[in-house]
Motif scaffolding. Structure first.
Motif, short mmCIF file in Angstrom:
data_model
loop_
_atom_site.label_atom_id
_atom_site.label_comp_id
_atom_site.label_asym_id
_atom_site.label_seq_id
_atom_site.Cartn_x
_atom_site.Cartn_y
_atom_site.Cartn_z
N LEU A 382 1.08 -1.11 -0.55
CA LEU A 382 0.08 0.04 0.18
C LEU A 382 0.49 1.54 0.01
CD1 LEU A 382 -2.36 -1.13 2.87
CD2 LEU A 382 -3.14 -0.55 0.33
N LEU A 383 1.59 1.50 1.23
CA LEU A 383 3.31 2.48 1.01
C LEU A 383 3.84 2.78 -0.71
CD1 LEU A 383 4.91 1.85 4.73
CD2 LEU A 383 2.84 3.75 3.58
N GLU A 384 4.00 1.38 -1.11
CA GLU A 384 4.55 1.54 -2.50
C GLU A 384 4.04 1.61 -3.43
OE1 GLU A 384 5.99 -1.72 -2.86
OE2 GLU A 384 7.84 -2.19 -1.44
N GLU A 385 2.86 1.96 -3.05
CA GLU A 385 1.70 2.10 -4.66
C GLU A 385 0.95 3.81 -4.24
OE1 GLU A 385 -1.40 -0.71 -4.43
OE2 GLU A 385 0.23 -2.20 -5.26
N GLY A 386 0.93 4.44 -2.71
CA GLY A 386 0.94 5.63 -3.15
C GLY A 386 -0.14 5.48 -2.40
N LYS A 387 -0.74 4.35 -1.71
CA LYS A 387 -2.52 4.44 -1.53
C LYS A 387 -3.49 5.10 -0.07
CE LYS A 387 -3.28 0.82 -4.99
NZ LYS A 387 -3.96 -0.30 -4.69
N VAL A 388 -1.54 5.11 0.96
CA VAL A 388 -2.28 5.72 2.01
C VAL A 388 -2.24 7.38 1.68
CG1 VAL A 388 -1.13 6.66 4.44
CG2 VAL A 388 -1.29 3.56 2.81
N THR A 389 -3.02 8.41 2.40
CA THR A 389 -3.04 9.44 2.68
C THR A 389 -3.54 9.90 3.88
OG1 THR A 389 -3.80 9.84 0.30
CG2 THR A 389 -4.18 11.79 1.77
N ILE A 390 -2.04 11.23 4.75
CA ILE A 390 -2.91 11.67 6.12
C ILE A 390 -3.80 12.55 6.29
CG2 ILE A 390 -1.63 12.29 8.33
CD1 ILE A 390 -1.09 9.39 7.53
N LEU A 391 -4.70 13.20 6.34
CA LEU A 391 -5.40 13.97 6.59
C LEU A 391 -5.35 14.61 7.66
CD1 LEU A 391 -8.39 11.79 5.44
CD2 LEU A 391 -6.93 13.02 3.79
N VAL A 392 -4.76 13.68 9.47
CA VAL A 392 -4.47 14.67 9.78
C VAL A 392 -4.07 14.19 11.28
CG1 VAL A 392 -5.68 15.31 12.24
CG2 VAL A 392 -7.58 15.24 10.08
N HIS A 393 -2.96 14.79 11.13
CA HIS A 393 -2.03 14.29 12.07
C HIS A 393 -1.43 15.71 13.27
CE1 HIS A 393 2.75 12.83 12.13
NE2 HIS A 393 1.89 12.49 13.19
N SER A 394 -1.82 15.11 14.14
CA SER A 394 -2.11 16.46 15.13
C SER A 394 -0.95 15.46 16.35
CB SER A 394 -3.15 16.31 16.13
OG SER A 394 -3.94 15.59 16.35
N ALA A 395 -0.93 15.78 17.76
CA ALA A 395 -0.23 15.29 18.97
C ALA A 395 -0.78 14.14 19.23
CB ALA A 395 0.44 16.30 19.99
N THR A 396 -2.02 14.04 19.17
CA THR A 396 -3.00 13.32 19.76
C THR A 396 -3.59 12.07 18.96
OG1 THR A 396 -4.46 14.91 20.64
CG2 THR A 396 -3.18 14.68 21.91
N LYS A 397 -4.67 12.62 18.10
CA LYS A 397 -4.96 12.00 16.56
C LYS A 397 -4.11 12.06 15.03
CE LYS A 397 -9.69 11.96 15.46
NZ LYS A 397 -10.74 13.02 15.90
N ILE A 398 -4.45 10.99 14.25
CA ILE A 398 -4.15 10.74 13.54
C ILE A 398 -4.67 10.30 12.75
CG2 ILE A 398 -2.45 9.17 11.72
CD1 ILE A 398 -0.77 9.45 13.70
N GLU A 399 -6.12 10.88 11.43
CA GLU A 399 -6.62 10.53 10.29
C GLU A 399 -5.88 10.22 9.27
OE1 GLU A 399 -10.42 12.76 10.74
OE2 GLU A 399 -10.66 12.61 13.22
N ALA A 400 -6.36 8.83 8.16
CA ALA A 400 -6.04 8.68 6.90
C ALA A 400 -6.92 7.45 6.32
CB ALA A 400 -4.81 8.14 7.36
N ARG A 401 -6.82 8.07 4.47
CA ARG A 401 -7.22 7.63 3.98
C ARG A 401 -6.62 6.76 3.32
NH1 ARG A 401 -8.81 11.69 0.97
NH2 ARG A 401 -7.64 11.33 -0.51
N VAL A 402 -7.02 5.39 3.62
CA VAL A 402 -6.88 3.85 2.83
C VAL A 402 -7.55 4.26 1.05
CG1 VAL A 402 -5.15 1.87 2.53
CG2 VAL A 402 -5.06 3.46 4.60
N ALA A 403 -6.90 4.17 0.31
CA ALA A 403 -7.04 3.81 -1.18
C ALA A 403 -7.95 1.59 -1.52
CB ALA A 403 -6.93 3.77 -2.25
#
Length: 448
Positions: A382-403
């Motif tokens: 998934l990482l090699e194909e660039g399918k991971v997109t980080i939407l929110v990256h804070s000190a306490t929370k991470i949100e991401a979209r994965v194709a």
């Protein structure tokens, strides 16, 4: 089951012969990883041969048993593993279904012999050998040799007893996963021999598909289908019958439940000898599919550090991560991760009695072990194909979209809380490790 095969090559078949009034047990060895040149790991006498022979027979029964595989798969034998060094001998193995793990520990004072070379190897456990072990009596003397007794016996062009078997991927993954489960288990209770025998009489007949619980009524312990306060959960309780032949010989029995009740471990204590027996929560699932160590494998640690540890560590020595942090350039915050990653790579075992890891290199190549985790490989793809997109990256929370395949999966990481919208996570709710989407997001965040 993977189509890849693993070829076991032994200099000769393991055997047990009688000479000058003493039994001579020769365990032929094989390893994919040869760190030394000596053809023999250990040679010497065992102080409690009757108890040890019964433990090895039980270990053999476990290795040849299965609780969820077909008759064809059950016919494919796998050989136990022996670790020799630091004045200790350890024999370990898995059931075919990888839901039952067993290890026989011969402690420092349980033998009188010489460790010619330290290391870990597969050993040939054939049917005639097991039959001969069953003939050992209480007053017999037993000499053990792991490998050829005569050092230097091996020569170029020597003939081998060779057996090709399907690569035991579930076995190898289980051997790495169960060590982490041990490290997450806590002491529960100690029973006397009489209490243990009485307890095992309460195991229900037949194959049990529901959970049972170890409970205490007065001074008596029993297995019950009804849960109570502080009860220890045991899934697939019928698997415990494998231990019944050993109970009349033990001194004590200790029970260690996993912190989340995903496994339970029984340690049978003999004189200068322990038998470790662990079962997964569900008899049909096994340790190999748990994925407990996957998140540790994404931790980036210097390859040079891992190679240095593997080269310099002494077999069966206790692993001291804090001391290592002073000797090697590794942050103290990564020490726990380092121990778990080494365990997941097959470089560490765990001793519940000593409450710590010990160095034990599985006799398989590291790249073979690391290739057996499809979710980890899926995350890397998934990482090699660039399918991971980080939407929110804070000190306490991470949100991401994965194709995915025609759909997007959403991952949320919030301190210790993690969630994914994929089918895998919905079905298992994180009990069997992280899904490939969560693994991919965590690895991407670590590398940013």
């Amino acid at each position: 089951m993977t189509k890849e095969t693993l070829s076991y090559k032994y200099a000769a078949k393991s055997s047990l012969t009688k000479e000058k009034g003493a039994e001579n047990l020769l365990l032929s060895k094989f390893s994919e990883v040869e760190k030394g040149s000596a053809p023999c790991f250990y040679w010497g006498s065992l102080k409690h041969p009757f108890e040890l022979s019964r433990c090895l027979i039980t270990l053999s029964n476990i290795v040849q048993s299965s609780f969820n595989l077909s008759a064809f798969q059950l016919a494919l034998l796998k050989d136990p593993i022996v670790t020799a060094g630091n004045e200790q001998l350890r024999f370990e193995g898995f059931s075919h279904c990888a839901g039952v793990y067993a290890r026989v520990d011969v402690l420092e004072n349980g033998h009188d012999g010489e460790f010619i070379e330290s290391g870990t190897t597969n050993v040939d456990f054939n049917t005639p050998l097991i039959a001969e072990l069953g003939k050992i009596k209480k007053n017999d003397e037993l000499i053990l040799s792991v490998g050829q007794q005569e050092v230097g016996f091996h020569k170029d062009g020597a003939s081998f007893t060779e057996r090709k078997v399907p690569l035991p991927s579930k076995w190898i993954k289980g051997l790495t996963t169960v060590q982490q489960y041990f490290s997450e288990s806590d002491y529960g209770v100690t029973l006397t021999r009489i209490q243990a025998i009485q307890l095992f009489k309460t195991i229900p007949n037949g194959k049990v598909k529901t959970d049972y619980f170890l409970i205490n009524r007065g001074r008596k312990y029993l297995f019950s289908p009804i849960k109570s306060t502080r009860a220890i959960c045991i899934g697939g309780i019928h698997r415990l019958r494998l231990l019944q032949p050993l109970l009349p010989l033990i001194t004590w029995l200790k029970i260690y439940p996993h912190k989340n009740m995903q496994s339970v471990t029984f340690i049978l204590g003999f004189t200068e000898l322990n038998f470790v027996f662990s079962i997964s929560r569900d008899y049909w699932r096994g340790f190999s599919g748990e994925g407990a160590a996957l998140e540790e494998l994404i931790e980036d640690l210097p390859d040079a550090l891992i190679r240095a540890f593997d080269t310099c560590a002494y077999t069966n020595q206790e692993f001291n991560p804090t001391l290592l942090s002073f000797e090697e350039p590794i942050a103290i915050t990564k020490i726990d991760k380092f121990a778990t990653k080494l365990s997941a790579m097959g470089l560490l075992g765990y001793d519940l009695e000593k409450n710590g890891f010990f160095y034990r290199r599985l006799p398989f190549k590291l790249e073979r072990i690391l290739s057996l985790n499809p979710r980890l490989k899926g995350a890397e793809k998934l990482l090699e194909e660039g399918k991971v997109t980080i939407l929110v990256h804070s000190a306490t929370k991470i949100e991401a979209r994965v194709a995915g395949s025609g759909v997007f999966h959403y991952v949320v990481l919030n301190d210790d809380f993690q969630k994914c919208t994929c089918t895998w996570f919905s079905r298992n709710q994180g009990e069997r490790g992280a899904c490939k989407h969560i693994l991919a997001v965590k690895k991407k965040v670590k590398n940013e």
